[in-house]
Scaffold this active site. Structure first.
Site, PDB file in Angstrom:
ATOM      1  N   MET A  92     -12.025   4.615  -1.114  1.00  0.00           N
ATOM      2  CA  MET A  92     -12.441   5.099  -0.322  1.00  0.00           C
ATOM      3  C   MET A  92     -13.551   6.406   0.225  1.00  0.00           C
ATOM      4  SD  MET A  92      -9.702   2.864   2.952  1.00  0.00           S
ATOM      5  CE  MET A  92      -8.552   3.403   0.891  1.00  0.00           C
ATOM      6  N   GLY A 108      -9.378   4.155   6.374  1.00  0.00           N
ATOM      7  CA  GLY A 108      -9.059   5.114   6.653  1.00  0.00           C
ATOM      8  C   GLY A 108      -7.969   5.193   7.828  1.00  0.00           C
ATOM      9  N   PHE A 109      -7.349   4.583   7.728  1.00  0.00           N
ATOM     10  CA  PHE A 109      -6.006   4.163   8.204  1.00  0.00           C
ATOM     11  C   PHE A 109      -4.626   3.465   8.201  1.00  0.00           C
ATOM     12  CE2 PHE A 109      -9.107   7.657  10.853  1.00  0.00           C
ATOM     13  CZ  PHE A 109      -7.963   8.755  10.935  1.00  0.00           C
ATOM     14  N   GLY A 110      -3.882   3.678   7.362  1.00  0.00           N
ATOM     15  CA  GLY A 110      -2.664   2.711   8.262  1.00  0.00           C
ATOM     16  C   GLY A 110      -2.101   1.896   8.864  1.00  0.00           C
ATOM     17  N   GLY A 111      -1.316   1.298   9.253  1.00  0.00           N
ATOM     18  CA  GLY A 111      -1.242   0.492  11.178  1.00  0.00           C
ATOM     19  C   GLY A 111      -2.061   0.266  11.935  1.00  0.00           C
ATOM     20  N   GLY A 162       0.440  -2.652   3.927  1.00  0.00           N
ATOM     21  CA  GLY A 162       1.134  -1.051   4.260  1.00  0.00           C
ATOM     22  C   GLY A 162       2.344  -0.773   5.090  1.00  0.00           C
ATOM     23  N   HIS A 183      -8.261   1.574  -5.141  1.00  0.00           N
ATOM     24  CA  HIS A 183      -8.990   0.738  -3.714  1.00  0.00           C
ATOM     25  C   HIS A 183      -9.671   2.212  -3.248  1.00  0.00           C
ATOM     26  CE1 HIS A 183     -10.074  -0.807   1.030  1.00  0.00           C
ATOM     27  NE2 HIS A 183     -11.191  -0.105  -0.082  1.00  0.00           N
ATOM     28  N   GLY A 215      -6.039  -3.960   5.247  1.00  0.00           N
ATOM     29  CA  GLY A 215      -5.656  -3.715   6.439  1.00  0.00           C
ATOM     30  C   GLY A 215      -5.756  -4.595   8.060  1.00  0.00           C
ATOM     31  N   GLY A 216      -4.078  -3.836   8.519  1.00  0.00           N
ATOM     32  CA  GLY A 216      -3.016  -5.531   9.144  1.00  0.00           C
ATOM     33  C   GLY A 216      -2.693  -6.631   8.992  1.00  0.00           C
ATOM     34  N   SER A 232       1.294  -1.642   0.126  1.00  0.00           N
ATOM     35  CA  SER A 232       0.238  -0.060   0.172  1.00  0.00           C
ATOM     36  C   SER A 232       1.222   1.345   0.211  1.00  0.00           C
ATOM     37  CB  SER A 232      -0.737   0.101   0.886  1.00  0.00           C
ATOM     38  OG  SER A 232      -1.807   1.538   1.093  1.00  0.00           O
ATOM     39  N   MET A 237     -11.595  -5.607   3.740  1.00  0.00           N
ATOM     40  CA  MET A 237     -11.910  -5.129   5.484  1.00  0.00           C
ATOM     41  C   MET A 237     -11.024  -5.439   6.123  1.00  0.00           C
ATOM     42  SD  MET A 237     -10.724  -1.739   3.765  1.00  0.00           S
ATOM     43  CE  MET A 237      -9.617  -1.590   5.206  1.00  0.00           C
ATOM     44  N   ASP A 278      -4.729   3.510  -1.994  1.00  0.00           N
ATOM     45  CA  ASP A 278      -5.742   4.326  -1.168  1.00  0.00           C
ATOM     46  C   ASP A 278      -6.215   5.406  -1.298  1.00  0.00           C
ATOM     47  OD1 ASP A 278      -6.129   1.538   0.230  1.00  0.00           O
ATOM     48  OD2 ASP A 278      -4.328   1.941   1.292  1.00  0.00           O
ATOM     49  N   MET A 329      -8.937   8.034  -0.359  1.00  0.00           N
ATOM     50  CA  MET A 329      -9.978   8.775   1.075  1.00  0.00           C
ATOM     51  C   MET A 329     -10.647  10.502   0.934  1.00  0.00           C
ATOM     52  SD  MET A 329      -7.848   6.826   3.844  1.00  0.00           S
ATOM     53  CE  MET A 329      -7.466   5.065   3.901  1.00  0.00           C
ATOM     54  N   HIS A 338      -1.203  -1.133  -4.754  1.00  0.00           N
ATOM     55  CA  HIS A 338      -2.215  -0.788  -3.606  1.00  0.00           C
ATOM     56  C   HIS A 338      -2.795   1.223  -3.366  1.00  0.00           C
ATOM     57  CE1 HIS A 338      -6.272  -2.205  -1.406  1.00  0.00           C
ATOM     58  NE2 HIS A 338      -5.651  -0.641  -1.046  1.00  0.00           N
TER      59      HIS A 338
HETATM   60  C1  DX5 Z   1      -6.462   1.061   5.377  1.00  0.00           C
HETATM   61  C2  DX5 Z   1      -6.665   1.065   4.076  1.00  0.00           C
HETATM   62  C3  DX5 Z   1      -5.550   0.440   3.954  1.00  0.00           C
HETATM   63  C4  DX5 Z   1      -4.486   0.395   4.780  1.00  0.00           C
HETATM   64  C5  DX5 Z   1      -3.359  -0.554   4.701  1.00  0.00           C
HETATM   65  O1  DX5 Z   1      -8.308   2.289   5.263  1.00  0.00           O
HETATM   66  O2  DX5 Z   1      -7.458   0.833   2.684  1.00  0.00           O
HETATM   67  O3  DX5 Z   1      -5.235  -0.081   2.413  1.00  0.00           O
HETATM   68  O4  DX5 Z   1      -3.330   1.201   3.875  1.00  0.00           O
HETATM   69  O5  DX5 Z   1      -2.459  -0.833   5.673  1.00  0.00           O
HETATM   70  P1  DX5 Z   1      -1.540  -1.791   6.667  1.00  0.00           P
HETATM   71  O6  DX5 Z   1      -1.295  -2.840   6.113  1.00  0.00           O
HETATM   72  O7  DX5 Z   1      -0.475  -0.723   7.609  1.00  0.00           O
HETATM   73  O8  DX5 Z   1      -3.010  -1.886   7.682  1.00  0.00           O
HETATM   74 ZN    ZN Z   2      -6.465  -0.237   1.076  1.00  0.00          ZN
END
Ligand code: DX5
Ligand code: ZN
Length: 215
Positions: free
Chosen positions: A68, A142-145, A197, A66, A176-177, A8, A137, A35, A37, A33
């Protein structure tokens, strides 16, 4: 089918975007990937068309975009023009999902539908034959990590059964995760594409981390 890895770009260093794109080009990763938003569908804003075009300029692998985004129908053509190869919209963001999926395919793109952690895979039974990809999902978008949600394994298995029963060709992507502790179990449960990511970009050797996720 061997599983695919889609790092990502959200976790990349935007000050060194070309360097990070080339790292992915030179790795065993399969897709980028990307993202997007909008600050409405999710409580965060990432980036839009100029950045996607910049990624496309350097990327040598497909862009897995992707969205969002609320009411994504407004922008499908622009995402194609920006360089998307796979275009995924959220089930929860589309009132006329069938129409949206057909519009994506009419643009010559692969069509994906993403579902939030609370959305049942059973809601996809009447659209699954039209899809190239379902994105499950495994965090709230909304957020990485963020921390992986364990119920995801159950959803992958249930979706795998729906795909088998309907003879759909849809791939299952998990987003995600994803980390070194859960990726094998996700593949065993039936995932075809893993997004990563934080696991890739916060590791000391991202190329090697991608290689490990491929094994
Ligand atoms: C979250 C994104 C993911 C995100 C994944 O809203 O859709 O693609 O970047 O990040 P990680 O792998 O860090 O959870
Ligand atoms: Zn994504």
């Amino acid at each position: 089918m061997n599983h695919l890895i889609a790092p990502s770009v959200l976790s990349a260093d935007f000050g060194n975007l070309q360097r990070d794109i080339e790292m992915i080009n030179n790795s065993e990763a399969d897709w980028f990937h990307v993202d997007v938003m909008d600050g409405m569908f999710v409580p965060n804003i990432s980036f839009g068309f100029p950045v996607i075009k910049a990624i496309k300029k350097h990327a040598t692998k497909p862009l897995d975009v992707h969205l969002m985004v609320t009411d994504p129908d407004r922008y499908l053509t622009q995402f194609k023009e920006a360089g998307a190869d796979v275009l995924t919209v959220h089930f929860e963001a589309c009132i006329h999902l069938h129409r949206t999926v057909q519009a994506i395919k009419a643009l010559g793109l692969k069509a994906g539908v993403a579902i939030n952690p609370h959305t049942s895979v059973n809601l996809l039974t009447d659209i699954i034959s039209d899809l190239d990809l379902v994105l499950i999902m495994s965090v709230n978008p909304g957020f990485g990590g963020q921390k992986f949600i364990e119920n995801t394994y159950h959803k992958i298995a249930a979706l795998r059964e729906i795909i088998r029963a309907t003879k759909s060709k849809a791939m299952i992507e998990v987003d995600g995760g994803v980390d070194m502790n859960n990726y094998k179990k996700l593949i065993d449960a039936g995932a075809n594409v893993l997004v990563a990511g934080n696991t890739v970009f916060s590791s000391p050797d991202p190329v090697q981390t991608i290689s490990m996720l491929k094994k």
